[in-house]
Design a protein around this motif. Sequence first.
Motif, short mmCIF file in Angstrom:
data_model
loop_
_atom_site.label_atom_id
_atom_site.label_comp_id
_atom_site.label_asym_id
_atom_site.label_seq_id
_atom_site.Cartn_x
_atom_site.Cartn_y
_atom_site.Cartn_z
N VAL A 35 -7.42 -1.69 2.95
CA VAL A 35 -6.04 -1.16 3.29
C VAL A 35 -5.48 -1.21 5.34
CG1 VAL A 35 -4.33 -0.06 3.43
CG2 VAL A 35 -4.78 -0.10 1.34
N GLN B 86 -7.75 -3.04 7.65
CA GLN B 86 -7.94 -4.43 7.53
C GLN B 86 -7.11 -5.39 7.22
OE1 GLN B 86 -12.80 -5.46 6.51
NE2 GLN B 86 -13.24 -3.47 7.16
N ASN B 87 -6.19 -4.54 6.43
CA ASN B 87 -5.22 -5.36 5.66
C ASN B 87 -5.41 -6.69 4.77
OD1 ASN B 87 -2.33 -5.55 6.21
ND2 ASN B 87 -2.48 -7.60 7.65
N VAL B 88 -6.81 -6.03 4.02
CA VAL B 88 -6.62 -7.44 3.01
C VAL B 88 -6.00 -7.88 1.62
CG1 VAL B 88 -8.82 -7.47 1.05
CG2 VAL B 88 -9.29 -6.67 3.54
N LEU B 89 -4.99 -6.19 1.61
CA LEU B 89 -4.16 -6.43 0.43
C LEU B 89 -2.58 -6.37 1.51
CD1 LEU B 89 -5.25 -2.96 -1.21
CD2 LEU B 89 -6.01 -5.45 -1.71
N GLY B 90 -2.38 -7.02 2.28
CA GLY B 90 -0.75 -6.85 2.86
C GLY B 90 -0.43 -6.02 2.63
N GLU B 91 0.96 -5.93 2.78
CA GLU B 91 2.26 -4.89 2.64
C GLU B 91 1.79 -3.97 1.02
OE1 GLU B 91 6.88 -3.98 3.52
OE2 GLU B 91 5.97 -6.50 3.54
N THR C 88 -0.72 4.01 6.22
CA THR C 88 -0.13 2.62 6.77
C THR C 88 1.43 2.85 6.51
OG1 THR C 88 0.90 2.86 4.58
CG2 THR C 88 -1.13 1.70 5.05
#
Length: 119
Positions: free
Chosen positions: A19, A21-26, A97
Amino acid sequence: MFLENANYVRFALAALNMVRQNVLGELLHCQCGYLHDLRGVKFNDGVDYDYAPGKPLKFGRDAYAEAQWRGLHSIRRNGDVYPTHGIGPVAKILIFTTGTVFWRYLHLHQGQGIAEIYC
């Protein structure tokens, strides 16, 4: 702050790292649960901590260690003893987040009691 030791298990830390690293997006939805098989802790032979197949199955006063209270708790209440184990890592991710705090927490339980399945 949400204090919970389950936040620090390997898979929870891995999810939080993804999360960050924004691997999963929003994140639009989160779901969790307590995934820990406690049959060996709730029921045993009255001598050893864990139940071994082929030995008598005991719980309550005749059992050993935690099985004295956990087995009876499962039979009488048939619920989750630690509902925060599942929600803790999710809470940490959501607070990281969005800064979101919990206003409501719904805990559902469905299915047979563990004693019926195990005995």
